[in-house]
Design an enzyme around this catalytic site. Structure first.
Site, PDB file in Angstrom:
ATOM      1  N   TYR A 107      -7.338  31.109-116.482  1.00 47.03           N
ATOM      2  CA  TYR A 107      -8.552  31.908-116.495  1.00 47.03           C
ATOM      3  C   TYR A 107      -8.951  32.610-117.804  1.00 47.03           C
ATOM      4  CZ  TYR A 107      -4.864  35.614-117.295  1.00 47.03           C
ATOM      5  OH  TYR A 107      -3.713  36.006-117.649  1.00 47.03           O
TER       6      TYR A 107
ATOM      7  N   HIS B 106       6.183  42.647-111.188  1.00 49.87           N
ATOM      8  CA  HIS B 106       5.248  42.791-109.929  1.00 49.87           C
ATOM      9  C   HIS B 106       6.052  42.628-108.601  1.00 49.87           C
ATOM     10  CE1 HIS B 106       2.525  42.487-113.244  1.00 49.87           C
ATOM     11  NE2 HIS B 106       2.354  41.211-113.031  1.00 49.87           N
TER      12      HIS B 106
ATOM     13  N   ASP C 237      -0.153  46.984-115.291  1.00 44.72           N
ATOM     14  CA  ASP C 237      -0.615  45.602-115.370  1.00 44.72           C
ATOM     15  C   ASP C 237      -2.228  45.544-115.918  1.00 44.72           C
ATOM     16  OD1 ASP C 237      -0.606  42.905-115.079  1.00 44.72           O
ATOM     17  OD2 ASP C 237      -1.136  42.748-112.937  1.00 44.72           O
TER      18      ASP C 237
END
Length: 299
Positions: free
Chosen positions: A52, A182, A249
């Site tokens: 990304y 996570h 995050d």
């Protein structure tokens, strides 16, 4: 030259700039253990094989986020788009040595000198990321663990917990602490009885792994306010409350749906961990031990 988004690395949105005060008291010494800084594209080139293309998330915005969440300290994690070029993160760490620590990405043939320089900057661990392009392969797990064990560092793993039944014995044999990102980065629709999630709980109970209470939006099946993550978060806290830490995050890269508010993620913590004393351990005592921050009473 600004790095453009490509077909394989689409542009992603930035975080919600509004940081509200948390809805519950944040103890002194609280640590956000998972965030990233992203520099200007022309100054910090991104990896060609990234997954990304994020917009800048500079030091000033990061520090403002910490202040807005009432976080005394923070841990920066090397973002995958930079590969093993840790410059952006390290420069931020060096500017705030009392407040920040870091987790770097290094190659297995990293020099002793570079490791020493990273340690001096505040790095306390390395990351292996198998979910996004630009990471280091899991094949290097044992070799990297041997390199960083003398420094007292840990290895942070960004993986899907569904891979843990196979990886668990390797993790258990490592000479370093292991931190799983996570809440295992596994869809909650798989359920807490999935063998991968059960292996994560076993590694935690056996003193072989830590888990970050972070990235609720990465595992939720229903979206905001991410309440379907409750069973997963409570399971890891119940398994080993002394091996849980919290992370925002921020700046929430690679989010495909509508962007949410960062404070809303922090406000999940009292739902996940109703006991205030236990929350303090997760926000203050546990990260102080893992990242080498002085505790408030000692500092």
């Amino acid at each position: 030259m600004t790095v453009a988004a490509t077909a394989g690395a689409p542009a992603c949105q930035g975080p919600d700039p509004v940081i509200r005060a948390p809805a519950f008291p944040i103890p002194a010494g609280a640590v956000d253990t998972h965030a990233h800084v992203i520099g200007a594209h022309d100054a910090y080139p991104m990896m060609a094989n990234r997954s990304y293309t994020p917009p800048p998330a500079p030091e000033a915005a990061y520090l403002a986020m910490l202040d807005g969440l009432h976080m005394s300290r923070g841990v920066l994690v090397q973002i995958s788009v930079y590969g093993t070029d840790n410059r952006c993160m390290v420069e931020t760490l060096r500017a705030h040595p009392d407040r920040l620590r870091g987790v770097a990405v290094v190659s297995p043939d990293v020099s002793d000198r570079e490791l020493e320089e990273l340690a001096a900057a505040g790095v306390r661990g390395i990351r292996i990321n198998v979910l996004f392009g630009g990471g280091v392969a899991m094949d290097e797990l044992e070799r990297l663990a041997a390199r960083v064990a003398p420094l007292g560092w840990h290895i942070q793993l960004l993986l899907d917990a569904r891979a843990l039944p196979e990886l668990g014995p390797r993790i258990a044999a490592l000479p370093v602490e292991v931190v799983v990102d996570h809440i295992g980065h596994m869809p909650v629709t798989e359920g807490i009885n999935h063998p991968g999630f059960q292996m994560l709980l076993r590694l935690m109970r056996d003193g072989r792994a830590w888990t970050k209470l972070s990235g609720a939006y990465r595992i939720s099946g229903t979206g905001a306010p991410f309440h379907d993550t409750l069973a997963f978060a409570q399971a890891v806290v119940e398994a080993a409350p002394d091996r849980c830490v919290w992370g925002s995050d921020w700046p929430h890269v690679a989010v495909s749906g509508p962007m949410f508010n960062t404070t809303d993620l922090l406000d999940l913590l009292p739902l996940w961990v109703p006991d205030e004393a236990q929350r303090t351990r997760i926000l203050v005592d546990n990260p102080a031990r893992l990242y080498g921050f002085p505790t408030p009473t000692a500092g």
